[in-house]
Design an enzyme around this catalytic site. Sequence first.
Site, PDB file in Angstrom:
ATOM      1  CG  ASP A 178      -3.948  -1.393   1.583  1.00 23.82           C
ATOM      2  OD1 ASP A 178      -2.918  -1.701   0.970  1.00 23.82           O
ATOM      3  OD2 ASP A 178      -4.089  -1.579   2.810  1.00 23.82           O
ATOM      4  NE  ARG A 217       0.248  -5.262  -2.008  1.00 24.06           N
ATOM      5  CZ  ARG A 217       0.969  -4.554  -1.149  1.00 24.06           C
ATOM      6  NH1 ARG A 217       1.900  -3.746  -1.567  1.00 24.06           N
ATOM      7  NH2 ARG A 217       0.715  -4.642   0.143  1.00 24.06           N
ATOM      8  NE  ARG A 253       5.038   0.812  -3.689  1.00 18.07           N
ATOM      9  CZ  ARG A 253       5.496   0.545  -2.478  1.00 18.07           C
ATOM     10  NH1 ARG A 253       6.061   1.475  -1.771  1.00 18.07           N
ATOM     11  NH2 ARG A 253       5.392  -0.676  -1.979  1.00 18.07           N
ATOM     12  NE  ARG A 255      -1.438   7.145  -5.127  1.00 14.39           N
ATOM     13  CZ  ARG A 255      -0.661   6.540  -4.241  1.00 14.39           C
ATOM     14  NH1 ARG A 255      -0.460   5.251  -4.336  1.00 14.39           N
ATOM     15  NH2 ARG A 255      -0.117   7.189  -3.251  1.00 14.39           N
ATOM     16  CE1 TYR A 260       0.226  -3.660   8.564  1.00 13.30           C
ATOM     17  CE2 TYR A 260      -1.332  -5.250   7.690  1.00 13.30           C
ATOM     18  CZ  TYR A 260      -0.096  -4.627   7.631  1.00 13.30           C
ATOM     19  OH  TYR A 260       0.804  -4.976   6.678  1.00 13.30           O
TER      20      TYR A 260
HETATM   21  C1  LIG Z   1      -0.490  -6.744   3.949  1.00 13.96           C
HETATM   22  C2  LIG Z   1      -1.216  -6.008   2.861  1.00 13.96           C
HETATM   23  C3  LIG Z   1      -1.426  -4.601   2.779  1.00 13.96           C
HETATM   24  N1  LIG Z   1      -2.131  -4.368   1.620  1.00 13.96           N
HETATM   25  C4  LIG Z   1      -2.376  -5.537   0.961  1.00 13.96           C
HETATM   26  C5  LIG Z   1      -1.845  -6.584   1.745  1.00 13.96           C
HETATM   27  C6  LIG Z   1      -1.966  -8.040   1.427  1.00 13.96           C
HETATM   28  C7  LIG Z   1      -1.044  -8.419   0.320  1.00 13.96           C
HETATM   29  C8  LIG Z   1       0.366  -8.668   0.735  1.00 13.96           C
HETATM   30  O1  LIG Z   1       0.594  -9.599   1.512  1.00 13.96           O
HETATM   31  O2  LIG Z   1       1.239  -7.960   0.227  1.00 13.96           O
HETATM   32  C9  LIG Z   1      -3.140  -5.775  -0.269  1.00 13.96           C
HETATM   33  C10 LIG Z   1      -3.023  -4.823  -1.377  1.00 13.96           C
HETATM   34  N2  LIG Z   1      -2.536  -3.544  -1.372  1.00 13.96           N
HETATM   35  C11 LIG Z   1      -2.650  -3.014  -2.622  1.00 13.96           C
HETATM   36  C12 LIG Z   1      -3.296  -3.948  -3.448  1.00 13.96           C
HETATM   37  C13 LIG Z   1      -3.722  -3.577  -4.852  1.00 13.96           C
HETATM   38  C14 LIG Z   1      -3.952  -4.542  -5.855  1.00 13.96           C
HETATM   39  C15 LIG Z   1      -2.705  -5.270  -6.329  1.00 13.96           C
HETATM   40  O3  LIG Z   1      -2.074  -4.824  -7.272  1.00 13.96           O
HETATM   41  O4  LIG Z   1      -2.421  -6.370  -5.781  1.00 13.96           O
HETATM   42  C16 LIG Z   1      -3.502  -5.108  -2.689  1.00 13.96           C
HETATM   43  C17 LIG Z   1      -4.107  -6.438  -3.085  1.00 13.96           C
HETATM   44  C18 LIG Z   1      -2.237  -1.661  -3.039  1.00 13.96           C
HETATM   45  C19 LIG Z   1      -1.173  -0.980  -2.294  1.00 13.96           C
HETATM   46  N3  LIG Z   1      -1.020  -0.913  -0.931  1.00 13.96           N
HETATM   47  C20 LIG Z   1       0.059  -0.124  -0.642  1.00 13.96           C
HETATM   48  C21 LIG Z   1       0.647   0.328  -1.833  1.00 13.96           C
HETATM   49  C22 LIG Z   1       1.849   1.229  -1.941  1.00 13.96           C
HETATM   50  C23 LIG Z   1       1.478   2.620  -1.587  1.00 13.96           C
HETATM   51  C24 LIG Z   1       1.753   3.629  -2.665  1.00 13.96           C
HETATM   52  O5  LIG Z   1       1.881   3.288  -3.849  1.00 13.96           O
HETATM   53  O6  LIG Z   1       1.794   4.801  -2.274  1.00 13.96           O
HETATM   54  C25 LIG Z   1      -0.139  -0.196  -2.880  1.00 13.96           C
HETATM   55  C26 LIG Z   1       0.040   0.033  -4.354  1.00 13.96           C
HETATM   56  C27 LIG Z   1       0.508   0.201   0.735  1.00 13.96           C
HETATM   57  C28 LIG Z   1       0.584  -0.937   1.651  1.00 13.96           C
HETATM   58  N4  LIG Z   1      -0.501  -1.551   2.247  1.00 13.96           N
HETATM   59  C29 LIG Z   1      -0.072  -2.612   3.018  1.00 13.96           C
HETATM   60  C30 LIG Z   1       1.355  -2.661   2.923  1.00 13.96           C
HETATM   61  C31 LIG Z   1       2.225  -3.660   3.621  1.00 13.96           C
HETATM   62  C32 LIG Z   1       1.743  -1.621   2.060  1.00 13.96           C
HETATM   63  C33 LIG Z   1       3.129  -1.306   1.546  1.00 13.96           C
HETATM   64  C34 LIG Z   1       3.807  -0.220   2.310  1.00 13.96           C
HETATM   65  C35 LIG Z   1       4.964   0.320   1.486  1.00 13.96           C
HETATM   66  O7  LIG Z   1       5.975  -0.383   1.358  1.00 13.96           O
HETATM   67  O8  LIG Z   1       4.808   1.423   0.965  1.00 13.96           O
HETATM   68  C36 LIG Z   1      -0.980  -3.557   3.731  1.00 13.96           C
END
Ligand SMILES: Cc1c2[nH]c(c1CCC(=O)O)Cc1[nH]c(c(CCC(=O)O)c1C)Cc1[nH]c(c(CCC(=O)O)c1C)Cc1[nH]c(c(C)c1CCC(=O)O)C2
Length: 355
Positions: free
Chosen positions: A87, A38, A42, A51, A162
């Site tokens: 994602d 990640r 953010r 974004r 999910y």
């Molecule tokens: C479980 C999972 C998800 N997504 C992901 C996982 C596996 C990694 C982990 O265990 O954390 C993987 C993921 N999601 C994202 C990346 C981008 C690359 C990176 O920087 O790692 C990666 C590798 C971007 C994202 N994916 C997400 C964001 C945030 C959304 C935003 O910025 O608007 C980003 C940058 C959204 C997301 N998507 C998911 C979640 C739990 C969330 C967070 C929800 C929240 O708290 O807002 C599902």
Amino acid sequence: MSANLRPTGQQPTATYESAFLKACRREPVPHTPVWFMRQAGRSLPEYLKVREGIPMLESCMMPELVAEITMQPVRRHHVDAAIYFSDIVVPLKAIGIDLDIKPGVGPVVEQPIRSRADLARLRDLTPEDVWYVTEAIGLLTAELGSTPLIGFAGAPFTLASYLVEGGPSKNHEHTKALMYGDPQLWADLLDRLAEITSVFLKVQIEAGASAVQLFDSWVGALAPADYRRSVMPASSKVFKAVEEYGVPRIHFGVGTGELLGLMGEAGADVVGVDWRVPLDEAARRVGPGKALQGNIDPAVLFSTPEAVEAKAREVLDAAADLEGHVFNLGHGVPPTTDPDSLTRLVEYVHTQTAR
Ligand SMILES: Cc1c2[nH]c(c1CCC(=O)O)Cc1[nH]c(c(CCC(=O)O)c1C)Cc1[nH]c(c(CCC(=O)O)c1C)Cc1[nH]c(c(C)c1CCC(=O)O)C2
């Protein structure tokens, strides 16, 4: 193999010889490589700026924006690898599953998948469905130079969680109900997801990703016997599907201390470890022939610079005898992290391990 395959060994030599890929291959390294799960997201003000007004899933389908966001942490922190900005639910969206990523919540699925009829909604993924991935990675490999790009996907169990729950879940009740109550439907669901995930990873590798990470973030909810019986066959299928490319395959989940050996056995070259198990102990659990990735507690980043260094030192000491070590957090960068603490941590690990 399809016609546009980049055969193993055709990536630029400087990328192949990078510290990150060497560590994954358990070869000697000039310094311990660092990247952060990640890292693109953010915690960076420049991310929030680009974004602004663009929903998460829409941003994943805009190649230039994806390339910019992927590059941001590389430029700022000098990490040893980039992770493709996307994602885990992107391939599901691409095959027409009605889902959204709700800010502060995570992926939410309009109609959960719980029956044999629901399963039919999971059609095959084609490279054309995710054309923007191929395009974005093309832009990225040009800009990254010798810095490797990590492609990724969600593992079948975590994607199933999910889809079956309909959103994020603490205890995965519906998922486990299906897994225990209808083992055949469960096996078929995971097999379907393994197919989709395999295609998604192949697209990324063929476009130029030099390594892949399979995120089974929530599989730590399972006991080893259930993992072996109900999850491992599908995860193994994904790793097998990309084996021919010869790129390192990383496997990570949270709370998976009891599963580390099995997750390696599933077919990973590098096993990701969260912060709960020290790396020397993790190496004993995983056994020889694998590199490890991890594992500083992300919460430590909110402490003083001295405390972060002390924890990083502990991680490096525990990693001293590993065959290969990729430094990372034990889970993703928390959104409210001060980006400077990450930049300092990269520099600390690099200077402490320079050989
Ligand atoms: C479980 C999972 C998800 N997504 C992901 C996982 C596996 C990694 C982990 O265990 O954390 C993987 C993921 N999601 C994202 C990346 C981008 C690359 C990176 O920087 O790692 C990666 C590798 C971007 C994202 N994916 C997400 C964001 C945030 C959304 C935003 O910025 O608007 C980003 C940058 C959204 C997301 N998507 C998911 C979640 C739990 C969330 C967070 C929800 C929240 O708290 O807002 C599902």
